[in-house]
Design a protein around this motif. Structure first.
Motif, PDB file in Angstrom:
ATOM      1  N   ARG A 186      -3.892  -3.404 -27.521  1.00  0.00           N
ATOM      2  CA  ARG A 186      -4.311  -3.998 -28.846  1.00  0.00           C
ATOM      3  C   ARG A 186      -3.296  -4.460 -29.562  1.00  0.00           C
ATOM      4  NH1 ARG A 186      -6.690   0.444 -30.839  1.00  0.00           N
ATOM      5  NH2 ARG A 186      -8.510   0.166 -29.487  1.00  0.00           N
ATOM      6  N   TYR A 187      -2.277  -3.962 -29.477  1.00  0.00           N
ATOM      7  CA  TYR A 187      -0.930  -4.122 -30.269  1.00  0.00           C
ATOM      8  C   TYR A 187       0.050  -5.238 -29.747  1.00  0.00           C
ATOM      9  CZ  TYR A 187      -2.594  -1.043 -33.992  1.00  0.00           C
ATOM     10  OH  TYR A 187      -3.359  -0.397 -35.030  1.00  0.00           O
ATOM     11  N   LEU A 208      -6.323   5.824 -23.089  1.00  0.00           N
ATOM     12  CA  LEU A 208      -6.419   5.733 -24.381  1.00  0.00           C
ATOM     13  C   LEU A 208      -5.081   5.056 -24.922  1.00  0.00           C
ATOM     14  CD1 LEU A 208      -8.254   8.938 -25.598  1.00  0.00           C
ATOM     15  CD2 LEU A 208      -9.152   6.470 -25.402  1.00  0.00           C
ATOM     16  N   ALA A 209      -4.120   5.511 -24.559  1.00  0.00           N
ATOM     17  CA  ALA A 209      -2.537   4.880 -25.021  1.00  0.00           C
ATOM     18  C   ALA A 209      -2.497   3.666 -24.659  1.00  0.00           C
ATOM     19  CB  ALA A 209      -1.587   5.967 -24.647  1.00  0.00           C
ATOM     20  N   GLU A 229      -4.812   1.410 -23.951  1.00  0.00           N
ATOM     21  CA  GLU A 229      -5.664   0.574 -24.707  1.00  0.00           C
ATOM     22  C   GLU A 229      -5.059   0.180 -26.043  1.00  0.00           C
ATOM     23  OE1 GLU A 229      -9.433   2.326 -25.163  1.00  0.00           O
ATOM     24  OE2 GLU A 229     -10.050   2.313 -23.120  1.00  0.00           O
ATOM     25  N   GLU A 230      -4.622   1.214 -26.557  1.00  0.00           N
ATOM     26  CA  GLU A 230      -3.870   1.101 -27.967  1.00  0.00           C
ATOM     27  C   GLU A 230      -2.811   0.354 -27.665  1.00  0.00           C
ATOM     28  OE1 GLU A 230      -3.737   2.405 -32.044  1.00  0.00           O
ATOM     29  OE2 GLU A 230      -5.475   2.437 -30.764  1.00  0.00           O
ATOM     30  N   ALA A 231      -1.991   0.057 -26.804  1.00  0.00           N
ATOM     31  CA  ALA A 231      -0.647  -0.413 -26.854  1.00  0.00           C
ATOM     32  C   ALA A 231      -1.079  -1.999 -26.406  1.00  0.00           C
ATOM     33  CB  ALA A 231      -0.036   0.072 -25.583  1.00  0.00           C
TER      34      ALA A 231
END
Length: 263
Positions: free
Chosen positions: A254-255, A247-248, A250-252
């Motif tokens: 994304r940004y 999940l981390a 995927e978040e990273a």
């Protein structure tokens, strides 16, 4: 002919038995002096053993110079016959021992300053997994080592021009697979390393997880420092599936925090 080849030819080893790598004392002393880092010495022995049937030379010192010049990973499945390569080595050894007046430099496989410093830092501090990271660095070909040597200067120039923190991530491939990832950071004068260190550790862990790497490193320099780099962080922990890390990542992504180029 090497000692191992003598043993194989003697038929003292049963057919089908792998012949051990044997070295005479003189060759071992020369190897130890040329490959003075334990990581490099171990790397040579591993490559030497793995390439025994594919690279043939008349003398152990020819194998050593083949390693110094190109490594001992065969370029193809064909057997490669190595010509006599030890002249430069013997010139240096003769000068070192006072048997030759004219100066001769020691043969070195790693000439790039940044790569040398990375290996020296690993050797000196020996963090967990240091041999694995060292091996990944030593597996880099010359072109990849030159990239690893040039990127810190480019990143530092960006920081000097902008006075902002700058970074670049490079992933090195071996046989089409990611083998080593290095983040190059240059911290602006306004940034305290203690404030950035935790974030750098986090980025390393995420990048390692995202690429399923066995070895990642961060090379950190400071805007106001004249040194090539001022700090190194290594991570050679074993990759394992992790839902939180997934999940981390995927978040990273994304940004766009994990952007990179492959070599």
């Amino acid at each position: 002919m090497t000692v191992s080849e003598d043993l194989a030819e003697s038929l003292l080893c049963p057919p089908g038995t792998e012949t051990p790598l044997l070295l005479n004392i003189h060759d071992l002393e020369v190897l130890q002096e040329v490959l003075d880092r334990p990581s490099e010495f171990i790397h040579y022995l591993k490559q030497r053993r793995a390439s025994a049937a594919k690279i043939l030379a008349r003398d152990e010192l020819d194998y050593l110079m083949h390693y110094v010049s190109w490594g001992l990973s065969p370029a193809s499945d064909d057997t490669e016959l190595t010509p006599g390569l030890a002249d430069d080595l013997l010139d240096w050894y003769g000068h070192k021992n006072g048997e030759r007046r004219s100066v001769a430099s020691r043969p070195r496989r790693i000439e790039e300053p940044v790569v040398n410093l990375l290996l020296n830092v690993l050797e000196r501090n020996r963090p967990p997994g240091w041999l694995r990271v060292s091996e990944a660095i030593l597996n880099l070909d010359k072109a990849s080592r030159q990239i690893a040597n040039s990127v810190p200067r480019e990143v530092k120039k960006s920081t000097l021009d902008s006075h902002e923190d700058c970074s670049q991530y490079v992933e090195f491939l071996e046989d089409g697979q990611a083998s080593l990832g290095i983040f190059f950071f240059c911290l602006a004068a306004k940034t305290e390393y203690s404030d950035a260190e935790e974030a750098i550790h986090g980025l390393l862990r995420l990048r390692q997880y995202a690429s399923k790497l066995g070895a990642v490193a961060a090379v950190v320099s400071f805007e106001n420092s004249e040194q090539l780099f001022n700090a190194c962080i290594f991570d050679a922990s074993k990759w394992e599936p992790d839902e939180e890390a997934e999940l981390a990542v995927e978040e990273a992504l994304r940004y766009k925090l994990l952007g990179f180029g492959s070599v």
